[in-house]
Design a protein around this motif. Structure first.
Motif, PDB file in Angstrom:
ATOM      1  N   LYS A  95       0.834  -1.295   0.097  1.00 52.50           N
ATOM      2  CA  LYS A  95       0.009  -0.010  -0.043  1.00 52.50           C
ATOM      3  C   LYS A  95       0.904   1.299  -0.040  1.00 52.50           C
ATOM      4  CE  LYS A  95      -3.679  -0.149   2.571  1.00 52.50           C
ATOM      5  NZ  LYS A  95      -4.669  -0.222   3.447  1.00 52.50           N
ATOM      6  N   GLU A  96       1.802   1.228   0.794  1.00 50.44           N
ATOM      7  CA  GLU A  96       2.635   2.217   0.999  1.00 50.44           C
ATOM      8  C   GLU A  96       3.481   2.600  -0.520  1.00 50.44           C
ATOM      9  OE1 GLU A  96       6.393   4.676   1.003  1.00 50.44           O
ATOM     10  OE2 GLU A  96       6.272   2.319   0.551  1.00 50.44           O
ATOM     11  N   ARG A  97       4.162   1.625  -1.210  1.00 48.44           N
ATOM     12  CA  ARG A  97       4.747   1.853  -2.256  1.00 48.44           C
ATOM     13  C   ARG A  97       3.696   1.994  -3.478  1.00 48.44           C
ATOM     14  NH1 ARG A  97       9.545  -0.181  -3.201  1.00 48.44           N
ATOM     15  NH2 ARG A  97       9.247  -0.432  -5.299  1.00 48.44           N
ATOM     16  N   GLY A  98       2.428   1.693  -3.472  1.00 46.87           N
ATOM     17  CA  GLY A  98       1.456   2.161  -4.347  1.00 46.87           C
ATOM     18  C   GLY A  98       1.054   3.492  -4.210  1.00 46.87           C
ATOM     19  N   LYS A  99       1.163   3.836  -3.173  1.00 52.10           N
ATOM     20  CA  LYS A  99       0.939   5.567  -2.956  1.00 52.10           C
ATOM     21  C   LYS A  99       2.313   6.264  -3.538  1.00 52.10           C
ATOM     22  CE  LYS A  99      -2.368   5.251   0.918  1.00 52.10           C
ATOM     23  NZ  LYS A  99      -2.618   5.574   2.348  1.00 52.10           N
ATOM     24  N   ARG A 100       3.142   5.817  -3.199  1.00 55.23           N
ATOM     25  CA  ARG A 100       4.531   6.477  -3.556  1.00 55.23           C
ATOM     26  C   ARG A 100       4.872   6.417  -4.796  1.00 55.23           C
ATOM     27  NH1 ARG A 100       9.785   4.118  -2.565  1.00 55.23           N
ATOM     28  NH2 ARG A 100       8.674   2.583  -1.171  1.00 55.23           N
ATOM     29  N   LEU A 101       4.640   5.362  -5.535  1.00 53.12           N
ATOM     30  CA  LEU A 101       5.130   5.005  -6.875  1.00 53.12           C
ATOM     31  C   LEU A 101       4.002   5.236  -7.873  1.00 53.12           C
ATOM     32  CD1 LEU A 101       7.611   1.903  -6.116  1.00 53.12           C
ATOM     33  CD2 LEU A 101       7.998   4.356  -6.320  1.00 53.12           C
ATOM     34  N   SER A 102       2.890   5.455  -7.496  1.00 52.19           N
ATOM     35  CA  SER A 102       1.672   5.597  -8.466  1.00 52.19           C
ATOM     36  C   SER A 102       1.875   6.289  -9.741  1.00 52.19           C
ATOM     37  CB  SER A 102       0.563   6.109  -7.682  1.00 52.19           C
ATOM     38  OG  SER A 102      -0.558   6.152  -8.376  1.00 52.19           O
ATOM     39  N   ALA A 103       2.474   7.483  -9.645  1.00 56.77           N
ATOM     40  CA  ALA A 103       2.901   8.201 -10.648  1.00 56.77           C
ATOM     41  C   ALA A 103       3.875   7.644 -11.778  1.00 56.77           C
ATOM     42  CB  ALA A 103       3.194   9.793 -10.285  1.00 56.77           C
ATOM     43  N   THR A 104       4.896   7.081 -10.848  1.00 52.28           N
ATOM     44  CA  THR A 104       6.200   6.503 -11.525  1.00 52.28           C
ATOM     45  C   THR A 104       5.674   5.429 -12.443  1.00 52.28           C
ATOM     46  OG1 THR A 104       7.613   7.239  -9.856  1.00 52.28           O
ATOM     47  CG2 THR A 104       8.391   5.468 -11.164  1.00 52.28           C
ATOM     48  N   LEU A 105       4.819   4.443 -11.931  1.00 48.15           N
ATOM     49  CA  LEU A 105       4.219   3.419 -12.498  1.00 48.15           C
ATOM     50  C   LEU A 105       3.491   3.827 -13.755  1.00 48.15           C
ATOM     51  CD1 LEU A 105       3.684   0.983  -9.361  1.00 48.15           C
ATOM     52  CD2 LEU A 105       5.339   0.515 -11.323  1.00 48.15           C
ATOM     53  N   GLU A 106       2.851   4.881 -13.538  1.00 44.48           N
ATOM     54  CA  GLU A 106       2.013   5.274 -14.773  1.00 44.48           C
ATOM     55  C   GLU A 106       2.909   5.824 -15.979  1.00 44.48           C
ATOM     56  OE1 GLU A 106      -0.733   8.282 -13.499  1.00 44.48           O
ATOM     57  OE2 GLU A 106      -1.993   6.899 -12.215  1.00 44.48           O
TER      58      GLU A 106
END
Length: 381
Positions: A330-341
């Motif tokens: 969950k933490e990685r999802g929030k932190r890396l959301s824009a990066t993964l996009e």
């Protein structure tokens, strides 16, 4: 059941109807199980072709989706060829040819002694190395696995420098070679001769990727990982190793959930009265026969209690590890959301390796199973 990708749908479970000599649906040429050469008519001026292979209906559906994208999203001018196991239904063949694809029924080359049923027909893709013998004007083909989706036009890869083989690095396997899910092949009798011999002498526990890396590991033009990226990166909110951008730093104050409290221990095993003295002095050799039975029962009960305590602690630890993993996700999802996009925008082909293939689960099932995955994962990226 209909398999869908956006507005595109595929037939569900269809009774196979085609035989080796079924040539009644468009540009299809029947072949014998041995693959005797029959020259096919050329259906266009391009010396290049996209090549897919389908060994069962679900993968045929994915092939249809990718053909539709090549034709109607990326507007390729190159040919499209589908190698099909002869059991694929005529309904799929009709749909292939309706999209101007050339369909070639071909019995897949066998693995050594039928190794691992899951991979039984995977060598069909390697028949793509001989397609110039059926369509003489072909010079280069791009062979693609069926369990992936083309996200960007790939026409430019046909213009890469002339090499026997080009393929993306299998970045998820560390230093291990290239993936066989994306193969750019410069066709020649010499190259097919090597491949034909390799197929005839394949070893135990050897599959397509192993075979190709052994044959071409030192000569393949290795392409970047964005030409074949695993969708599991969006499942676990991970940065693929080929990505050159920087990862946003974690908030230094963030910590995962605290460890769960231990479960209460079961009550201690009572020591039989007649054993208290011998056990306290560790002198149990001269016990009566009845007390020896009591001692054995006591020790067995004590051992069972210790096993129960350890099992309960292990269970708590597993629950804790699972919770920590979810918190991390969950933490990685929030932190890396824009990066993964941003990473997604650079991917040329997305390979399905996580959870299940998109046609095997509904959207809501995926969201429920992976609630903390990146939103692009549930959409089937």
């Amino acid at each position: 059941m209909q398999h869908q990708y956006n507005d595109f749908s595929c037939p569900g479970h269809i009774t196979p109807q085609i035989t080796h000599n079924d040539t009644n649906v468009g540009p299809v040429q029947g072949l014998t199980p041995e693959g005797n050469i029959t020259t096919l008519p050329d259906f266009g001026p391009s010396p290049y072709a996209y090549v897919f292979y389908a060994t069962e209906a679900e993968y045929a559906c994915s092939v249809l989706i990718n053909i539709d994208r090549l034709n109607n999203v990326f507007h390729t001018n190159h040919r499209i060829i589908v190698l099909v196991k002869p059991i694929i239904s005529s309904e799929y063949l009709t749909r292939f040819t309706a999209q101007n694809a050339t369909v070639i029924p071909y019995e897949p080359p066998p693995l050594y002694d039928d190794d691992v049923p899951y991979y039984a027909d995977v060598l069909l893709k390697l028949v793509g190395f001989r397609l110039h013998q059926y369509i003489p004007s072909l010079r280069r083909v791009l062979i693609l696995d069926s369990d992936q989706i083309i996200l960007q036009s790939l026409d430019h890869v046909f213009l890469l420098p002339a090499v026997d083989l080009a393929a993306p690095r299998a970045y998820w396997q560390g230093s291990f070679g290239f993936t066989s899910a994306f193969l750019l092949v410069s066709l020649s009798d010499r190259l097919w001769g090597r491949m034909e011999l390799a197929l005839q002498t394949i070893k135990h526990d050897t599959f397509d990727m192993d075979l190709l890396n052994k044959m071409f590991g030192e000569t393949t033009m290795v392409l970047p990982g964005d030409y074949c990226t695993l969708n599991s990166e969006w499942e676990t909110n991970s940065i693929p190793k080929w990505w050159q951008g920087s990862e946003p730093p974690r908030d230094s104050s963030w910590k995962p959930s605290r460890k769960l409290p231990p479960t209460p221990d079961p009550p201690p095993i009572g020591v039989p009265h007649s054993l208290k003295g011998p056990l306290s002095t560790n002198s149990t050799r001269n016990l009566s026969e009845a007390d020896q039975v009591l001692l054995s029962e006591y020790r067995n009960a004590t051992a069972r209690r210790e096993m129960m305590i350890q099992a309960a602690r292990d269970a708590v630890e597993e629950v804790h590890k699972e919770q920590v993993w979810k918190d991390e996700l969950k933490e990685r999802g929030k932190r890396l959301s824009a990066t993964l996009e941003d990473i997604y925008k650079n991917v040329k082909v997305m390979h399905y390796t996580a959870l299940a293939k998109p046609w095997q689960k509904y959207l809501e099932e995926v969201k429920k199973a992976r609630p903390d995955a990146h939103p692009l994962f549930a959409k089937g990226v």
